[in-house]
Design an enzyme around this catalytic site. Structure first.
Site, mmCIF file in Angstrom:
data_model
loop_
_atom_site.group_PDB
_atom_site.id
_atom_site.type_symbol
_atom_site.label_atom_id
_atom_site.label_comp_id
_atom_site.label_asym_id
_atom_site.label_seq_id
_atom_site.Cartn_x
_atom_site.Cartn_y
_atom_site.Cartn_z
ATOM 1 N N GLU A 19 -4.884 -8.551 -0.655
ATOM 2 C CA GLU A 19 -6.468 -8.282 0.484
ATOM 3 C C GLU A 19 -7.247 -8.157 -0.015
ATOM 4 O O GLU A 19 -7.195 -7.541 -1.152
ATOM 5 C CB GLU A 19 -5.363 -7.702 1.109
ATOM 6 C CG GLU A 19 -3.850 -7.563 2.407
ATOM 7 C CD GLU A 19 -3.329 -6.288 2.817
ATOM 8 O OE1 GLU A 19 -4.650 -5.401 3.142
ATOM 9 O OE2 GLU A 19 -2.534 -6.463 3.288
ATOM 10 N N GLU A 42 0.784 -0.728 -0.200
ATOM 11 C CA GLU A 42 0.519 0.352 0.244
ATOM 12 C C GLU A 42 0.805 1.193 0.536
ATOM 13 O O GLU A 42 1.021 1.564 0.986
ATOM 14 C CB GLU A 42 -1.409 -0.233 1.195
ATOM 15 C CG GLU A 42 -1.689 -1.337 1.225
ATOM 16 C CD GLU A 42 -2.811 -1.345 2.218
ATOM 17 O OE1 GLU A 42 -2.918 -0.535 3.463
ATOM 18 O OE2 GLU A 42 -3.995 -2.133 2.388
#
Length: 688
Positions: free
Chosen positions: A420, A300
């Site tokens: 994810e 991220e």
């Protein structure tokens, strides 16, 4: 050598003896989860004889159970006899190697485990020509196991990243362990990772495991940033366990992304030096590892203080380019190792996908994988702004995200991993989103990811699979997820039928979502309900007759009286709870902004959401662009204590002295009005 062999036998490891066409096998059969009429089974097959290429496992269910879906094997049935055959990527089983597959099944009466299995015609006795009994673990509380000494049976082919990523489906995240920020992997509350945990995850049918790793607290200072030897060895130990289990394994640089990498706009030189030093050491440590190990550049990626989006993208490109160069230059298996490259924020928005595609195109490396994360349409994912249902808006957000990465990457033969996925409300607990609406989301998620050829990795920080119990916290959820790997499941407009305790009982209707399947009937426990007398189906409308509802509610006690299951031609059954209720009753109260609770007699009903407005109609409280407040952040029901708590986060953004009108929405359809006024640190709640 004799002493070594004796030691292995004492440890319970089978030692192959040279023989012509030696045959032998061991089977571990377990029930991972079970619910009325259905269960999830896992089967691990260990070849104790000579290597085989192409396998067929046969067994007979003793109680008439049936397999309804399977993963990692092609399963057919003839009566009670079941035959599971290999799929393309797990046909070869070396001596002492294990392959695993799983299935969803149905049962009535009892669910006794089969006791005899035959692999390619040879009865599995647990030895080569021996008489030991097969290992059978029929109880859902018994954890399946796979030998941690299993060697991988297939490897990704260089230049065929698409095939390798397809073989990685499905995947699971070992979250909040090696990525925990603190002294060690237990800093965020999870126990130390064990080989048994990974064995169990593998036996559940997962083919890949993402092992997030945070390095910030485990290396020295500039200029070398030397990684602590003990930490690097621990990471290698867990990776090696996973590879031995036959997993594809992904490791990365994880929470470092927001701890120090994010300062790159103002500290580019130091951040890049630290990042490069870490990847240089990681690449060197793993250069000789199996090609089943893949590297992810950073989790991220985000940049604080960037002048604009273009600068953030430029900085990410610089990191990804440096990462690729370091790994490739380190040689060994890293020269062709699969590398996972995130978009900015690991977002599937077009503004982040398109620049990432430009980087991939310019790089021209055939062994790259694109990755994004997906946690759903935000209002639904956290239950705010009235996002209580899996509706067309939620579905459109999902299909839009998956279509964008498919069109940008997959259609160009660049594989995509959703590294994810889940729902953001899970950060608090999995009950933030109503159960049936949650299940519909995951059913559609799995189906559409499969449709778009995207590999998915479930985010699990310990709230799904128990790290020591090896039990799933939500059997319905994991059942739906597993089913979605191979097929669709039928659902309905709701998983709840509310019946007023005081009103006359009438028929009740739901809309079936067939999802391309056919409706097979209703069942209560092991008893089939009668078409016509108990229910009717007209098009997609399922109607329970008044007579059936009367029988199902029984004595009409508040709450769930019974559960029935809608069964379809494939997938898992859809549970429907028959609930007796009356309109809830609230009461006045006083308290403080730090501790205020509305007395509530729920009387079988459940709270869906809450609105908050001032007298002039404007929105009150946090997120004042909507009247609907965030579930479990600003308010939360407590069905045991018979209260609805209004949290400090709510009152922190409520105007002093202005009365707030609250509207509580319940799943039965009931709506109740309540008034609160904040005066200093005190709160008064009234019904008028």
């Amino acid at each position: 050598m004799a002493g070594g062999a004796a030691a292995l036998l004492a440890a319970g490891v089978m030692v192959a003896v040279s023989a012509q066409a030696a045959a032998g096998c061991r089977v571990t059969y377990s029930v991972a989860s079970q619910w009325p009429g259905g269960f999830t089974g896992n089967v691990a097959v260990t070849n104790l004889g000579d290597p085989i290429n192409g396998w067929s496992l046969v067994w007979t269910f003793p109680n008439g159970q049936a397999v309804t879906q399977a993963w990692n094997a092609a399963v057919t049935s003839s009566g009670s006899q079941v035959t599971a055959r290999n799929v393309s990527y797990n046909a070869a089983i070396a001596t002492n190697a294990t392959v695993s597959f799983g299935f969803n099944g149905s049962w009535t009466g009892s669910n006794t485990a089969p006791t005899s299995f035959a692999l390619n015609g040879t009865v599995c006795t647990g030895s080569v020509g021996g008489t030991a009994s097969p290992t059978v673990s029929p109880s859902a509380s018994v954890s399946p196991s796979v030998s941690p000494t299993v060697s991988p049976t297939t490897s990704p082919q260089p230049g065929n990243a698409m095939a390798a990523v397809a073989a990685m489906q499905p995947g699971w995240n070992l979250g909040n362990s090696l990525d925990a920020v603190g002294a060690d992997e237990t800093a965020w509350g999870n126990p130390r990772v064990t080989a048994a945990l990974l064995d169990n995850v593998r036996a559940q049918g997962f083919n890949s495991i993402r092992i997030p790793v945070t390095w910030s607290n485990h290396h020295g200072s500039a200029p070398n940033y030397t990684i602590d030897a003990a930490w690097l060895n621990r990471v290698k130990e867990v990776v090696d366990w996973a590879i031995a289990d036959g997993f594809y394994v992904m490791i990365n640089i994880h929470h470092d992304s927001w701890q120090w990498i994010n300062t790159m706009p103002s500290d580019r030189t130091n951040v890049l030096a630290r990042y490069n030093a870490l990847w240089t050491q990681i690449a060197a440590a793993f250069r000789g590892h199996s090609s089943r190990l893949v590297f992810e550049s950073v989790n991220e990626p985000q940049f604080t203080g960037a002048s604009d989006e273009a600068q953030s993208i430029s900085l990410l490109n610089e990191l990804n380019t440096s990462f690729r160069s370091i790994v490739r230059a380190s040689g060994g298996g890293n020269a062709s190792r699969l590398l996972v490259i995130p978009t900015l924020h690991t977002s599937a928005d077009a503004a982040r996908v398109d620049p990432a595609l430009n980087w991939f195109t310019a790089t021209g490396d055939a062994n790259l994988i694109a990755t994004v994360h997906y946690y759903g349409y935000w209002p639904f994912s956290v239950n705010v702004a009235g996002g209580t249902r899996f509706d067309a808006t939620v579905q459109s957000d999902l299909t839009g995200a998956f279509d964008r990465v498919y069109n940008a990457f997959v259609a160009r033969r660049i594989p995509v991993i959703i590294g994810e996925y889940g729902l953001l409300g899970f950060d608090r607990h999995t009950g933030t989103i109503e159960q049936g609406e949650k299940l519909k989301f995951f059913e559609y998620f799995g189906y559409y990811a499969r449709n778009r050829q995207i590999t998915t990795m479930l985010w699990d920080n310990g709230q799904h699979l128990g790290r020591t119990s090896f039990a799933w916290a939500d059997a319905e959820l994991i059942g739906q997820i597993k089913s979605s790997w191979t097929t669709r499941s039928g659902t309905a407009s709701s998983d709840q039928v509310y019946v007023s305790r005081t009103a006359a009982i009438t028929s009740k209707s739901l809309t079936l979502n067939l999802n391309g399947l056919s409706f097979q009937g209703l069942r209560q426990g092991t008893t089939d309900l009668a078409n016509g007398a108990d229910y009717t189906v007209s098009g997609s409308t399922l109607t329970l007759t008044a007579a059936a509802v009367t029988r199902l509610v029984g004595s009409r006690a508040y709450g769930v009286n019974t559960n029935i299951q809608a069964r379809f031609s494939a997938g898992v059954p859809w549970r429907i709870s028959i609930i007796t209720y009356d309109t809830p009753i609230l009461a006045g109260a006083t308290g403080t902004t730090g501790a205020f609770a509305v007395p509530a007699q729920f009387r079988g009903d459940q709270l869906a959401t809450m609105e908050a407005r001032y007298a002039d109609g404007s929105n009150a409280g946090p997120h004042n662009w909507t009247s609907f407040k965030e579930f479990d952040v600003t308010f939360a029901p407590n069905y045991t204590a018979n209260t609805i708590t209004l949290k400090p986060e709510f009152f922190a953004e409520v105007n002093e002295g202005q009365r707030v009108t609250l509207t509580f929405h319940f799943w039965s359809g009931a709506q109740l009005t309540y008034y609160v006024t904040k005066s200093g640190g005190n709160v008064t709640g009234t019904l008028t």
